[in-house]
Scaffold this motif. Structure first.
Motif, mmCIF file in Angstrom:
data_model
loop_
_atom_site.group_PDB
_atom_site.id
_atom_site.type_symbol
_atom_site.label_atom_id
_atom_site.label_comp_id
_atom_site.label_asym_id
_atom_site.label_seq_id
_atom_site.Cartn_x
_atom_site.Cartn_y
_atom_site.Cartn_z
ATOM 1 N N GLY A 157 -6.744 -4.018 -0.772
ATOM 2 C CA GLY A 157 -5.416 -3.726 -0.240
ATOM 3 C C GLY A 157 -4.623 -5.012 -0.074
ATOM 4 O O GLY A 157 -5.142 -6.123 -0.253
ATOM 5 N N TRP A 170 -0.777 -3.437 9.822
ATOM 6 C CA TRP A 170 0.618 -3.414 9.387
ATOM 7 C C TRP A 170 0.645 -3.260 7.879
ATOM 8 O O TRP A 170 0.075 -4.070 7.163
ATOM 9 N N ARG A 171 1.355 -2.291 7.380
ATOM 10 C CA ARG A 171 1.430 -2.085 5.933
ATOM 11 C C ARG A 171 2.571 -2.883 5.307
ATOM 12 O O ARG A 171 2.497 -3.275 4.155
ATOM 13 N N GLN A 172 3.650 -3.103 6.080
ATOM 14 C CA GLN A 172 4.861 -3.647 5.474
ATOM 15 C C GLN A 172 5.437 -4.858 6.186
ATOM 16 O O GLN A 172 6.344 -5.496 5.659
ATOM 17 N N GLU A 216 6.121 -3.512 -4.669
ATOM 18 C CA GLU A 216 5.636 -2.946 -3.405
ATOM 19 C C GLU A 216 6.746 -2.911 -2.364
ATOM 20 O O GLU A 216 6.893 -1.954 -1.615
ATOM 21 N N ASN A 234 8.110 0.513 -0.592
ATOM 22 C CA ASN A 234 7.989 0.668 0.853
ATOM 23 C C ASN A 234 9.339 0.889 1.519
ATOM 24 O O ASN A 234 9.432 1.531 2.571
ATOM 25 N N GLU A 273 8.022 0.294 11.419
ATOM 26 C CA GLU A 273 7.092 -0.814 11.618
ATOM 27 C C GLU A 273 7.794 -2.057 12.137
ATOM 28 O O GLU A 273 7.268 -2.765 13.000
#
Length: 246
Positions: A68, A187-189, A223, A227, A236
């Motif tokens: 990831g 945290w993804r973003q 990405e 997002n 977020e």
């Protein structure tokens, strides 16, 4: 004597862009660097690209399992650590270094040895490499301080939380000063916003360079663009800002 500059390139897709990215590394005026592509992709498309570039300073590391975004960024720092690097950039595999990037950020780190991060201005480009300035990037340019050259302490954090006006892929790090683990998978973003906030809260400094040393590519398959297509990034960002402010 300083160690070679570490250019790490996390990779997931778009081998055509990867070739352009690696070509921009090879074109550096300061040739004292090494580069590693960190392949987190579902295929092995990066291997042929690296072989085609055929520069002995560039190698490829393929992750045995998919890590990831956060895990692969952390792996970039680990590989830089393993080779004893002092300075490092996590260059995204669709962006470009200007020829003077390594020389300029190395000089800035030498001038500011206590700075955790050094970040230049960027030129935003589209999928074809043409200059591109959509609204988010215009806002970033408006928010960037005109006179301040160093973000530090509460004032630096206040500026950062008002709006992140610099670009994560262009940031150069002094590895010994980076809090670890640097990239939090929860945290993804907004992993970068949280990291820079942690740097400032820990007493670190972020140096803002006036030169444009980087080309940041916006394209529909990135990405960042994927997002940003929903409100999840905004959610977020609000959560991260509240946490850092507290």
């Amino acid at each position: 004597m300083s160690t070679p500059y570490a250019v790490t390139v996390p990779y997931y897709a778009n081998p055509g862009y990867l070739r352009l990215t690696l070509d921009s590394v090879v074109a550096q005026t300061d040739g004292d660097w090494w580069c590693v592509g960190v392949d987190d992709s579902p295929d092995d498309s990066a291997r042929a690209v690296v072989a085609t570039v055929a520069d002995p300073r560039i190698r490829l590391e393929r992750n045995p399992v998919t890590l990831g975004v956060a895990g692969n960024f952390e792996r970039c720092f680990e590989l830089a650590d393993d080779r004893g690097a002092e300075l490092c950039v996590i260059l995204h595999a669709d962006d470009l270094l200007e020829p003077g990037y390594v020389a300029a950020v190395r000089a800035a780190h030498a001038q500011h040895p206590g700075a955790t991060c050094v970040t230049p201005r960027v030129e935003v480009i589209d999928e074809h490499g043409a200059t591109h300035l959509p609204l988010p990037d215009r806002v970033k340019s408006w928010l960037r301080p005109r006179r301040t050259t160093t973000l530090i302490g509460d004032r630096g954090l206040q500026r950062l939380l008002r709006g992140q006006f610099f670009y994560c892929p262009a940031v150069s790090y002094r590895l010994a000063l980076v809090p670890r683990p640097a990239w939090e998978a929860r945290w993804r973003q907004v992993m970068d916003l949280v990291l820079y906030g942690r740097v400032l809260l820990a007493g670190g400094a972020i140096e803002l360079l006036p030169e444009r040393l980087f080309r940041y590519r916006r394209h529909e398959a990135s990405e960042t663009q994927l997002n940003s297509a929903t409100l999840s990034r905004t959610v977020e960002e609000h959560a991260a800002c509240r946490e850092l402010a507290a």
